[in-house]
Motif scaffolding. Structure first.
Motif, mmCIF file in Angstrom:
data_model
loop_
_atom_site.group_PDB
_atom_site.id
_atom_site.type_symbol
_atom_site.label_atom_id
_atom_site.label_comp_id
_atom_site.label_asym_id
_atom_site.label_seq_id
_atom_site.Cartn_x
_atom_site.Cartn_y
_atom_site.Cartn_z
ATOM 1 N N SER A 194 27.464 -48.295 33.278
ATOM 2 C CA SER A 194 26.258 -47.539 33.621
ATOM 3 C C SER A 194 25.911 -47.688 35.090
ATOM 4 O O SER A 194 25.506 -46.720 35.745
ATOM 5 C CB SER A 194 25.081 -48.005 32.755
ATOM 6 N N PHE A 195 26.066 -48.885 35.638
ATOM 7 C CA PHE A 195 25.817 -49.079 37.069
ATOM 8 C C PHE A 195 26.726 -48.182 37.901
ATOM 9 O O PHE A 195 26.292 -47.584 38.885
ATOM 10 C CB PHE A 195 26.027 -50.543 37.454
ATOM 11 N N LYS A 196 27.977 -48.088 37.516
ATOM 12 C CA LYS A 196 28.935 -47.321 38.301
ATOM 13 C C LYS A 196 28.835 -45.818 38.074
ATOM 14 O O LYS A 196 29.153 -45.030 38.983
ATOM 15 C CB LYS A 196 30.370 -47.779 37.995
ATOM 16 N N ASN A 197 28.423 -45.406 36.878
ATOM 17 C CA ASN A 197 28.598 -44.002 36.505
ATOM 18 C C ASN A 197 27.355 -43.256 36.045
ATOM 19 O O ASN A 197 27.436 -42.056 35.768
ATOM 20 C CB ASN A 197 29.650 -43.911 35.384
ATOM 21 N N ALA A 198 26.204 -43.912 35.954
ATOM 22 C CA ALA A 198 25.015 -43.261 35.392
ATOM 23 C C ALA A 198 24.671 -41.950 36.101
ATOM 24 O O ALA A 198 24.363 -40.943 35.455
ATOM 25 C CB ALA A 198 23.814 -44.211 35.434
ATOM 26 N N SER A 199 24.736 -41.947 37.421
ATOM 27 C CA SER A 199 24.303 -40.765 38.177
ATOM 28 C C SER A 199 25.233 -39.574 37.993
ATOM 29 O O SER A 199 24.865 -38.437 38.321
ATOM 30 C CB SER A 199 24.200 -41.100 39.669
ATOM 31 N N ARG A 200 26.432 -39.801 37.436
ATOM 32 C CA ARG A 200 27.385 -38.701 37.231
ATOM 33 C C ARG A 200 27.364 -38.173 35.799
ATOM 34 O O ARG A 200 28.114 -37.241 35.470
ATOM 35 C CB ARG A 200 28.800 -39.182 37.581
ATOM 36 N N GLN A 201 26.515 -38.742 34.959
ATOM 37 C CA GLN A 201 26.479 -38.347 33.551
ATOM 38 C C GLN A 201 25.526 -37.175 33.337
ATOM 39 O O GLN A 201 24.536 -37.015 34.049
ATOM 40 C CB GLN A 201 26.029 -39.520 32.683
ATOM 41 N N VAL A 202 25.846 -36.363 32.349
ATOM 42 C CA VAL A 202 24.936 -35.282 31.945
ATOM 43 C C VAL A 202 24.241 -35.647 30.636
ATOM 44 O O VAL A 202 23.281 -34.992 30.224
ATOM 45 C CB VAL A 202 25.684 -33.941 31.798
ATOM 46 N N GLU A 203 24.743 -36.689 29.981
ATOM 47 C CA GLU A 203 24.093 -37.218 28.789
ATOM 48 C C GLU A 203 24.497 -38.670 28.631
ATOM 49 O O GLU A 203 25.464 -39.143 29.252
ATOM 50 C CB GLU A 203 24.485 -36.422 27.546
ATOM 51 N N ASN A 204 23.749 -39.393 27.816
ATOM 52 C CA ASN A 204 24.030 -40.812 27.600
ATOM 53 C C ASN A 204 25.408 -40.980 26.962
ATOM 54 O O ASN A 204 25.679 -40.420 25.907
ATOM 55 C CB ASN A 204 22.952 -41.408 26.679
#
Length: 297
Positions: A194-204
């Protein structure tokens, strides 16, 4: 958890904050309503060394005790029910050096806050400094280790006996974390992802309770108007800082090239001069003036 559907400031295309930015980290870890999330993160990193069941947020700024001593600001400073203190620091920029030394310094300052006038037995509680790093520690050689987590505490060098717990430093080096979301089996894995990729997600990407709460806390559209305004302000400040650092490095590189070229011409001229070549020829070959050539050793 604050879930008011309000926003202000400039629009953003991303749905979730970037937890590796100061603004994103502050929006989640600086919000007291996310207390349960922070405790889960601490327990995931501590990995059983101790279990945090409650925390109290502490002031994030410590003033210097003298006119010349340096004050500090923690990204997150809190303590548990037993008085153990936790400093959590985000380190994103690779050009920021000596993060390990800075972490020790922060730990020492946090440890010092327990001392009160008249104390005689120094029964101080341990301090944990947790550094979340986008890169890796400078002094750890990749050829020797690629550990995501490195733990430092005081040990006796010959016997390797661990000293009583005082200042403990734990570094989460996300540079070495490369699991895909389907391979994340533990809570710690999901935190790192989540630290590395949260901003690139469109959903959880995860279905567990903590991840559900985390991504709700990260969702920009759910910020209150006041929190969104502060987030936008912090993000603009961080962007300005990043741009300033980029410009400074570019200018430094350009100046270095000019200086290097000048040193190179001077070195060539000096060598030619030592060979007894006529100064007029040296001037034409290097572009240096007669006075500059004559001044060379």
């Amino acid at each position: 958890m604050n879930c008011n559907h309000q926003s202000s400031g400039f629009p953003s295309e991303q749905k979730y904050v970037n937890l590796l930015t100061d603004s994103g980290f502050k929006a989640v870890f600086g919000d007291k309503e996310n207390k349960e999330l922070i405790m889960d993160f601490l327990n995931a990193v501590l990995d059983g060394e101790r279990v945090v069941t409650d925390i109290e947020f502490l002031p994030g700024e410590l003033e210097g005790k003298t006119v010349t001593s340096k004050g500090i600001r923690f990204d997150l400073f809190c303590k548990d029910g037993d008085g153990h203190k936790f400093v959590v620091e985000m380190q994103r920029y690779p050009h920021s050096k000596n993060f390990f030394q800075r972490s020790i310094y922060y730990g020492a300052k946090a440890y010092e806050t327990q001392a009160v006038k008249g104390m005689v037995d120094y029964s101080l509680q341990p301090v944990y400094v947790i550094g979340i790093m986008e890169n890796a520690l400078e002094h750890e050689k990749p050829s020797m280790t690629k550990r995501v987590v490195s733990r430092y505490k005081m040990v006796e060098t010959d016997s390797r006996m661990v000293a009583p717990s005082t200042i403990n430093c734990i570094f989460v080096q996300l540079h070495y974390f490369n699991l895909r979301k389907e391979d994340c089996k533990t809570g710690f894995d999901r935190w790192c992802y989540s630290f590395k990729n949260a901003s690139r997600q469109v959903e959880n990407p995860f279905s567990d309770k903590i991840s559900q709460e985390l991504f709700l806390a990260c969702e920009i559209a759910l910020f209150s108007a006041e929190k969104r305004l502060m987030y936008d302000k912090d993000m603009m400040t961080e962007l300005d800082y990043s741009n300033d650092m980029t410009l400074s490095r570019a200018e430094g590189k350009a100046e270095g090239l000019v200086e290097g070229e000048a040193r190179g011409r001077a070195e060539v001229a000096s060598n030619m001069k030592s060979l007894g070549i006529d100064i007029e020829i040296i001037c034409k070959a290097t572009g240096l003036s007669k006075e500059q050539v004559q001044a060379l050793a």
